[in-house]
Design a protein around this motif. Structure first.
Motif, PDB file in Angstrom:
ATOM      1  N   CYS A   6       0.858  -1.190   0.000  1.00  0.00           N
ATOM      2  CA  CYS A   6       0.000   0.000   0.000  1.00  0.00           C
ATOM      3  C   CYS A   6       0.896   1.244   0.000  1.00  0.00           C
ATOM      4  N   GLU A  19      -4.204  -2.053  -7.563  1.00  0.00           N
ATOM      5  CA  GLU A  19      -4.628  -1.140  -6.501  1.00  0.00           C
ATOM      6  C   GLU A  19      -3.465  -0.249  -6.067  1.00  0.00           C
ATOM      7  N   TYR A  21      -3.901   1.736  -2.826  1.00  0.00           N
ATOM      8  CA  TYR A  21      -3.988   1.747  -1.368  1.00  0.00           C
ATOM      9  C   TYR A  21      -4.792   0.539  -0.871  1.00  0.00           C
ATOM     10  N   CYS A  22      -4.552   0.146   0.379  1.00  0.00           N
ATOM     11  CA  CYS A  22      -5.373  -0.885   1.007  1.00  0.00           C
ATOM     12  C   CYS A  22      -6.754  -0.287   1.270  1.00  0.00           C
ATOM     13  N   ASP A  23      -7.712  -1.123   1.659  1.00  0.00           N
ATOM     14  CA  ASP A  23      -9.088  -0.649   1.849  1.00  0.00           C
ATOM     15  C   ASP A  23      -9.165   0.476   2.880  1.00  0.00           C
ATOM     16  N   LYS A  26      -7.536   3.637   1.275  1.00  0.00           N
ATOM     17  CA  LYS A  26      -8.219   4.071   0.060  1.00  0.00           C
ATOM     18  C   LYS A  26      -9.291   5.100   0.411  1.00  0.00           C
ATOM     19  N   GLN A  27     -10.095   4.791   1.431  1.00  0.00           N
ATOM     20  CA  GLN A  27     -11.159   5.713   1.841  1.00  0.00           C
ATOM     21  C   GLN A  27     -10.567   6.992   2.427  1.00  0.00           C
ATOM     22  N   TYR A  29      -7.730   8.343   1.641  1.00  0.00           N
ATOM     23  CA  TYR A  29      -7.177   9.108   0.521  1.00  0.00           C
ATOM     24  C   TYR A  29      -8.295   9.806  -0.260  1.00  0.00           C
TER      25      TYR A  29
END
Length: 156
Positions: A6, A19, A21-23, A26-27, A29
């Motif tokens: 990530c 992908e 970023y990791c989950d 991601k949010q 960011y």
């Protein structure tokens, strides 16, 4: 399946190669970028200099110069390389001497460095502290570029 780390600084979770970023990050960011774009759009509406900057960042000369910098840095954040020894893919091309300070250096390849988003934020945090810290940080970034070019036999 290819995996990578990530891009969020300090996160070591593996994500699919497609992908970024990791989950979790991601949010974070997306929220960060949304706030940043909203504030920037409001500023641009009221500031001619911001309009000039936005126009510049969409220009063909900038896109070509940006790609040259990314290639020169071998697609990695060289600040991270020299600070921690880690090889991390960069994300943002940063103007060491900011455009507001010297417009003539906007396409100077020796004034540009490829950074991860987190290192880019850290550099701007140092820039915002005070003038002395900003100048010291700029000198350090220029020295890192010189060292990188020497270590990897890169001509500009």
């Amino acid at each position: 399946m290819l995996m990578r780390i990530c891009r969020w600084h300090g996160c070591n979770k593996l994500v699919s190669h497609e992908e970024v970023y990791c989950d979790k990050h991601k949010q974070m960011y997306i929220e960060y970028k949304h706030k940043q774009h909203k504030a920037r759009d409001n500023m641009i509406r009221h500031d001619k200099d911001e309009y000039k900057l936005k126009k510049f960042y969409k220009s063909i000369p900038w896109i070509r110069c940006r790609l040259s910098v990314i290639r020169r840095c071998m697609y990695m954040d060289i600040l991270e390389l020299y600070n921690t020894g880690r090889i991390v893919e960069g994300y943002t091309v940063h103007h060491i001497i900011e455009l507001r300070d010297d417009w003539t250096k906007r396409l100077d390849i020796d004034n540009l460095i490829y950074l991860t988003e987190s290192n880019h934020r850290k550099v701007h945090t140092l820039y915002d502290k005070d003038k002395e810290t900003k100048l010291k940080t700029q000198r350090m970034l220029i020295e890192i570029i010189k060292k990188f070019k020497t270590d990897y036999s890169i001509q500009s």
